[in-house]
Design a protein around this motif. Structure first.
Motif, PDB file in Angstrom:
ATOM      1  N   TYR A 287     -13.280   1.283   6.306  1.00 23.82           N
ATOM      2  CA  TYR A 287     -11.864   1.581   6.549  1.00 23.82           C
ATOM      3  C   TYR A 287     -11.001   1.102   5.373  1.00 23.82           C
ATOM      4  O   TYR A 287      -9.983   1.707   5.046  1.00 23.82           O
ATOM      5  N   ILE A 288     -11.432   0.007   4.740  1.00 18.45           N
ATOM      6  CA  ILE A 288     -10.683  -0.508   3.587  1.00 18.45           C
ATOM      7  C   ILE A 288     -10.815   0.453   2.397  1.00 18.45           C
ATOM      8  O   ILE A 288      -9.847   0.719   1.693  1.00 18.45           O
ATOM      9  N   TRP A 289     -12.025   0.998   2.222  1.00 20.23           N
ATOM     10  CA  TRP A 289     -12.210   1.977   1.131  1.00 20.23           C
ATOM     11  C   TRP A 289     -11.254   3.156   1.321  1.00 20.23           C
ATOM     12  O   TRP A 289     -10.665   3.648   0.366  1.00 20.23           O
ATOM     13  N   VAL A 290     -11.141   3.608   2.563  1.00 19.52           N
ATOM     14  CA  VAL A 290     -10.252   4.759   2.831  1.00 19.52           C
ATOM     15  C   VAL A 290      -8.831   4.409   2.421  1.00 19.52           C
ATOM     16  O   VAL A 290      -8.175   5.158   1.693  1.00 19.52           O
ATOM     17  N   GLU A 291      -8.362   3.265   2.887  1.00 19.81           N
ATOM     18  CA  GLU A 291      -6.973   2.899   2.590  1.00 19.81           C
ATOM     19  C   GLU A 291      -6.740   2.749   1.095  1.00 19.81           C
ATOM     20  O   GLU A 291      -5.703   3.133   0.572  1.00 19.81           O
ATOM     21  N   GLU A 292      -7.731   2.188   0.393  1.00 16.31           N
ATOM     22  CA  GLU A 292      -7.521   1.892  -1.024  1.00 16.31           C
ATOM     23  C   GLU A 292      -7.831   3.058  -1.950  1.00 16.31           C
ATOM     24  O   GLU A 292      -7.313   3.124  -3.058  1.00 16.31           O
ATOM     25  N   MET A 293      -8.707   3.961  -1.526  1.00 19.51           N
ATOM     26  CA  MET A 293      -9.209   4.949  -2.493  1.00 19.51           C
ATOM     27  C   MET A 293      -8.843   6.390  -2.239  1.00 19.51           C
ATOM     28  O   MET A 293      -8.885   7.192  -3.160  1.00 19.51           O
ATOM     29  N   VAL A 294      -8.527   6.748  -1.015  1.00 18.94           N
ATOM     30  CA  VAL A 294      -8.187   8.150  -0.746  1.00 18.94           C
ATOM     31  C   VAL A 294      -6.717   8.355  -1.145  1.00 18.94           C
ATOM     32  O   VAL A 294      -5.867   7.500  -0.885  1.00 18.94           O
TER      33      VAL A 294
END
Ligand SMILES: [Fe+2]
Ligand SMILES: [Fe+2]
Length: 185
Positions: A149-156
């Motif tokens: 979920y953190i990857w989504v927030e930071e990278m998308v």
């Protein structure tokens, strides 16, 4: 309130945890009708959540991690190999949850149909089977919340996030018609 994607999915995890607490109480009381209803509801809610992740979230994560452009401010960017590895495990756990719960529902329907007054043998086995799902779900959710979920927030990108959020919200509202809202208090 306009929640971010990670918060929407985390709060769905918590709502499902509450259903599981109610299911645990139903097992303590041994009321078959409540156990049957709450297991069915748990299964449906988890299926909706999984659909949102399988169809929308995970592909968006892989796309963002694999893209060279990426987001310059990301501090948690995983390697593509790590992200792929994590998602393979999460997907196989999703399949495990759905297979086990389909089997549990089959057993529960049999108990309900037989109107067995003392489902003494069946229920403890079913409870153990659900317990294995619940245990794996806890670690599964922890991995999603601390990594994916953190990857989504930071990278998308923001544009893709807006679309992703609409798609996820649609899946999380797509409750099967058998669940009347009046039953869910
Ligand atoms: Fe998941
Ligand atoms: Fe999740």
């Amino acid at each position: 309130m306009d929640l971010a994607i990670d918060k929407i999915l985390e709060s769905d995890h918590r709502e499902i945890d509450v259903i599981l607490e109610r299911l645990d109480e139903a097992f303590e009381r041994g009321i078959v009708a409540d156990i049957h209803f709450l297991t069915d509801y748990f299964w449906a809610r988890l299926a909706m959540h999984i659909r949102a992740e399988h169809l929308h979230l995970f592909p968006a994560v892989l796309d963002a991690v694999g893209s060279k452009a990426g987001n310059a401010v990301s501090i948690s960017r995983p390697t593509l190999a790590h992200a792929e590895e994590v998602l393979i495990i999460l997907r196989s756990e999703h399949n495990f949850f759905m297979d086990e719960l389909a089997d549990v529902m089959k057993r529960l329907r049999r108990i309900v149909r037989l109107r067995d007054p003392v489902p003494a043998v069946g229920l403890p086995l079913i409870r153990t089977q659900i317990g294995r799902v619940v245990e794996t779900l806890a670690s599964h959710n922890a991995v999603e919340e601390s990594e994916v979920y953190i990857w989504v927030e930071e990278m998308v990108s923001n544009a893709k996030k807006a679309k992703l959020k609409t798609e996820i919200a649609r899946e999380l509202k797509n409750i099967p018609p058998r669940f009347d809202s009046s039953n869910l208090q």
